[in-house]
Motif scaffolding. Sequence first.
Motif, PDB file in Angstrom:
ATOM      1  N   TYR A  62       0.964  -1.217   0.089  1.00  0.00           N
ATOM      2  CA  TYR A  62       0.300   0.207  -0.075  1.00  0.00           C
ATOM      3  C   TYR A  62       0.942   1.022   0.190  1.00  0.00           C
ATOM      4  N   ASN A  63       1.943   1.345   0.877  1.00  0.00           N
ATOM      5  CA  ASN A  63       2.682   2.408   0.913  1.00  0.00           C
ATOM      6  C   ASN A  63       2.998   2.326  -0.761  1.00  0.00           C
ATOM      7  N   GLN A  64       3.810   1.552  -1.524  1.00  0.00           N
ATOM      8  CA  GLN A  64       4.628   1.597  -2.876  1.00  0.00           C
ATOM      9  C   GLN A  64       4.205   1.464  -3.902  1.00  0.00           C
ATOM     10  N   MET A  65       2.460   1.265  -3.738  1.00  0.00           N
ATOM     11  CA  MET A  65       1.552   1.954  -4.947  1.00  0.00           C
ATOM     12  C   MET A  65       0.703   3.277  -5.579  1.00  0.00           C
ATOM     13  N   ARG A  66       1.294   3.762  -4.085  1.00  0.00           N
ATOM     14  CA  ARG A  66       1.072   5.516  -4.151  1.00  0.00           C
ATOM     15  C   ARG A  66       2.452   5.880  -4.895  1.00  0.00           C
ATOM     16  N   THR A  67       3.684   5.433  -5.438  1.00  0.00           N
ATOM     17  CA  THR A  67       4.573   5.454  -6.078  1.00  0.00           C
ATOM     18  C   THR A  67       4.606   5.346  -8.066  1.00  0.00           C
ATOM     19  N   THR A  68       3.557   4.530  -7.917  1.00  0.00           N
ATOM     20  CA  THR A  68       3.075   4.004  -9.195  1.00  0.00           C
ATOM     21  C   THR A  68       1.938   4.592  -9.900  1.00  0.00           C
ATOM     22  N   THR A  69       1.743   5.039 -11.081  1.00  0.00           N
ATOM     23  CA  THR A  69       0.664   5.030 -11.745  1.00  0.00           C
ATOM     24  C   THR A  69       0.007   2.956 -12.560  1.00  0.00           C
ATOM     25  N   ASN A  70       0.894   2.722 -12.650  1.00  0.00           N
ATOM     26  CA  ASN A  70       1.363   1.263 -12.684  1.00  0.00           C
ATOM     27  C   ASN A  70       1.493  -0.105 -12.011  1.00  0.00           C
ATOM     28  N   TYR A  71       0.110  -0.497 -11.578  1.00  0.00           N
ATOM     29  CA  TYR A  71       1.143  -0.909 -10.260  1.00  0.00           C
ATOM     30  C   TYR A  71       1.975  -3.099 -10.671  1.00  0.00           C
ATOM     31  N   HIS A  72       1.527  -2.502 -12.542  1.00  0.00           N
ATOM     32  CA  HIS A  72       2.276  -3.527 -13.102  1.00  0.00           C
ATOM     33  C   HIS A  72       3.473  -3.971 -12.234  1.00  0.00           C
ATOM     34  N   GLU A  73       4.749  -2.547 -12.653  1.00  0.00           N
ATOM     35  CA  GLU A  73       5.661  -2.328 -12.474  1.00  0.00           C
ATOM     36  C   GLU A  73       6.145  -3.064 -10.842  1.00  0.00           C
ATOM     37  N   LEU A  74       5.096  -3.036 -10.002  1.00  0.00           N
ATOM     38  CA  LEU A  74       5.609  -3.083  -8.902  1.00  0.00           C
ATOM     39  C   LEU A  74       6.133  -5.107  -8.144  1.00  0.00           C
ATOM     40  N   ILE A  75       7.452  -5.512  -7.469  1.00  0.00           N
ATOM     41  CA  ILE A  75       7.513  -6.806  -8.017  1.00  0.00           C
ATOM     42  C   ILE A  75       6.607  -7.092  -5.889  1.00  0.00           C
ATOM     43  N   THR A  76       5.961  -8.352  -5.983  1.00  0.00           N
ATOM     44  CA  THR A  76       5.322  -8.556  -4.839  1.00  0.00           C
ATOM     45  C   THR A  76       6.195  -9.526  -4.729  1.00  0.00           C
ATOM     46  N   ILE A  77       5.468  -9.695  -2.753  1.00  0.00           N
ATOM     47  CA  ILE A  77       6.026 -11.461  -2.628  1.00  0.00           C
ATOM     48  C   ILE A  77       5.051 -11.840  -1.311  1.00  0.00           C
ATOM     49  N   ARG A  78       4.438 -12.795  -1.576  1.00  0.00           N
ATOM     50  CA  ARG A  78       3.273 -12.322  -0.489  1.00  0.00           C
ATOM     51  C   ARG A  78       3.312 -13.534   0.181  1.00  0.00           C
ATOM     52  N   SER A  79       2.733 -13.189   1.734  1.00  0.00           N
ATOM     53  CA  SER A  79       3.204 -14.389   2.744  1.00  0.00           C
ATOM     54  C   SER A  79       1.600 -14.479   2.482  1.00  0.00           C
ATOM     55  N   SER A  80       1.698 -15.975   4.186  1.00  0.00           N
ATOM     56  CA  SER A  80       0.055 -16.322   3.950  1.00  0.00           C
ATOM     57  C   SER A  80      -1.032 -14.563   4.303  1.00  0.00           C
ATOM     58  N   LYS A  81      -0.621 -13.534   4.789  1.00  0.00           N
ATOM     59  CA  LYS A  81      -0.700 -12.880   5.978  1.00  0.00           C
ATOM     60  C   LYS A  81      -0.590 -11.232   5.009  1.00  0.00           C
ATOM     61  N   GLU A  82       0.295 -11.495   3.961  1.00  0.00           N
ATOM     62  CA  GLU A  82       0.145  -9.939   3.712  1.00  0.00           C
ATOM     63  C   GLU A  82       1.040  -9.539   1.798  1.00  0.00           C
ATOM     64  N   VAL A  83       1.205  -8.671   2.052  1.00  0.00           N
ATOM     65  CA  VAL A  83       1.719  -8.708   0.385  1.00  0.00           C
ATOM     66  C   VAL A  83       2.858  -7.774   0.391  1.00  0.00           C
ATOM     67  N   PHE A  84       4.327  -8.287   0.122  1.00  0.00           N
ATOM     68  CA  PHE A  84       5.501  -6.926   0.529  1.00  0.00           C
ATOM     69  C   PHE A  84       5.744  -6.586  -1.041  1.00  0.00           C
ATOM     70  N   VAL A  85       6.429  -5.303  -1.439  1.00  0.00           N
ATOM     71  CA  VAL A  85       7.115  -5.248  -2.336  1.00  0.00           C
ATOM     72  C   VAL A  85       8.209  -4.508  -2.190  1.00  0.00           C
ATOM     73  N   LEU A  86       9.135  -4.800  -3.369  1.00  0.00           N
ATOM     74  CA  LEU A  86      10.549  -4.818  -3.546  1.00  0.00           C
ATOM     75  C   LEU A  86      10.255  -3.545  -3.698  1.00  0.00           C
ATOM     76  N   ARG A  87      10.953  -2.805  -2.824  1.00  0.00           N
ATOM     77  CA  ARG A  87      10.407  -1.099  -2.797  1.00  0.00           C
ATOM     78  C   ARG A  87      10.794  -0.331  -4.492  1.00  0.00           C
ATOM     79  N   LYS A  88      10.190   0.316  -5.057  1.00  0.00           N
ATOM     80  CA  LYS A  88      10.343   1.257  -6.202  1.00  0.00           C
ATOM     81  C   LYS A  88      11.110   1.949  -6.341  1.00  0.00           C
TER      82      LYS A  88
END
Lengths: 204, 302
Positions: B60-86
Motif C-alpha cells: 500500500y505504501n509503494q502503490m502510491r509511487t506509481t500509476t502502473n501497479y504492474h511495475e511493482l514486484i510483489t512477494i506474498r506471505s500467507s497474511k501480507e503482501v510485500f513489495v520490493l521497493r520501487k
Amino acid sequence: MVRIAIPKGRLLEEVSELFLKKNIIPSKLEESRKLIVEKDGFKFLIVKPSDVATYVEQGGADLGVVGLDVLKEDPKDVYELLDLKNIGKCKMVVAGKPEKLEDYKILHFTKVATKYVNIAKRFFEEKDVSINIIKLNGSVEIAPIIGLSDYIVDITQTGNTLKENGLIVMEEIFESYAKIICNKASFKIKKRDIFKILAKFTDM
Amino acid sequence: MFNSTINNVIVGFYAKIVAVNGFLDLKASKLFKQFIVFSENILSEKGYSFIKLPVFDSFYNQMRTTTNYHELITIRSSKEVFVLRKDMTYQVASYIASLKERSLPIRIYYEGEVFSWENEIKSDYQLGLEYIGYKEDEGIFEIVDIINKLLSFFDKDVFIYINDEAILKHILNTFDQNKKERLEYALRYKNLNILSEYSLEWLLLEDEDVLFEKLNTLNVDSHRLERVFRLLKEKSINVKLDVSELKSIPYYDGITFSFYSPNYPFAMASGGEYRILKDVYKLDIKACGGAIYLSSILEKLS
C-alpha cells in the motif's frame, strides 16, 4: 552530429524516401554492407529493426525510426516524438484457419505461435483467455497449418501471405506504423539539432 | 518480520537479481567506494544524517509511487503482501511520520537498490537525500546545490532542467478525463503529433522568454518557476527549462528537476518538491528530495 538508427529491410526504403522528400538527406540511403553511413551532417546506423530502440535507449543513437509493433513487444525508455502514420503501415492480428473462426469466439484456452510473445500474452490476458505460447522467429503461418498451434499472432501488410497459406484474420489487435523515437538525454542536450529535423515534419 | 522460509526465498530471490544485473561488481568498484566517501563528507558537512531503509515495503505504501501497479514486484506471505521497493521517498515519509518528536528541519540521506518490473526485473542503486520542513524556496536550492556538487565527482559538464509540476497539472486539469489522459501520454513521450492537436507543441521549447510569455497567455501562474529559474542562474548553476517534463512519480507537486550531461545518455539524477506527508500522514510539512542514479552512472564509467 545527430546519430540516427534506421532499420534494415522493408522500412529502410520507405524511411529513406521520406527523409529525401523532407530534405533531411540529399540522396537515398541504400542497404549495403556498410552499417554506418555519414550523410549531410548525420550519422546513420543501419541496424536490425528490433535493435533500433535499444540503440536509442542506450545512447548509441540520438534518434531512431522504429515500428510500433517492435516498441509494443519490447518497450524502451525513450521519447516517441513523431508518429509517421504512412510509413511501415501494417496490422497486428490474430489469424488462423477459417474452420477455427467459431472456436475463436468462445475461447478459454488456446495455443498461439508468434514472434510477438509479450503482445500476444497481454492481448489474450485482457480477454481472459489462457494461452500456451510457441515462440517462433519467422514463417509463423506454417504453425496452424501443420497443427503446431491453433492461431498465430503476427503482422500483416496486405493479407496476401495469410491468404496464400489458407489463413484468415480472426481479430485485429492494433494498427502499426513507424515512429521517430529519441534518447531522453539527447533530446535535452542536442535539442536544437533535433528540432531542426522535427521542423521538417511539423510547423515548429 | 518474516518467517524463516519466506526470508530464505526472499534472500535467494534478491541475490539472484543483484547477481543478474551485475551490480555487485560495481558496488565493489574503487570508484563506488571513493564516491561514497566523497558524498558522506559533503552530506555530513551539510548536516545530513544517514538512515538505513529496508529493501521491502508494504504494497500500500509503494502503490502510491506509481500509476502502473504492474511495475511493482510483489512477494506474498500467507497474511501480507510485500513489495520490493520501487521508490524510497515513501519509506522516508513513513519514518518521519513515525517519529514521536520531530525537530524540523530534518535532513537525511540513504542509499540502496530500487526495483521495478517491465518484462524483466530492473534494479537501480541510488543515493537519495531529503530536506524536510524548510521555509520558502530553501529546499529546492539546497537539494539542487548538493546534487550538483555530488555529480561533479563524475562530470563537470552537468545541466539541470527544471519544471513546476503544478503548472502541468493545472494545464492537464483544464481538459476532460479522456483528453487529459491523451495529453499525459503526449507529455510523457514528448509526442509532437498529439501536442500539436492541443496547440501545446511549444511546451517542448527551451527558450525561457518564449516559454514564460506562452505560459502567461494560458493564465498559468509561472512566477515561482521563473523566480527559482533566475535564482539558480544567479548561483551559476547550468539551469535550463523543460516545462513539458511530467514526472512518472505521482507525488511531486512543486518544482521538479533532472540532471543531464552530454557524456551520459540518461538522467544522472532527478527529484523535486512533494507534500506526501500532508496527503498521507496529515502533516503539513514542505519537503524536497532527489536521487542520484548510481548504478547507471557507474555502469557507464566501467
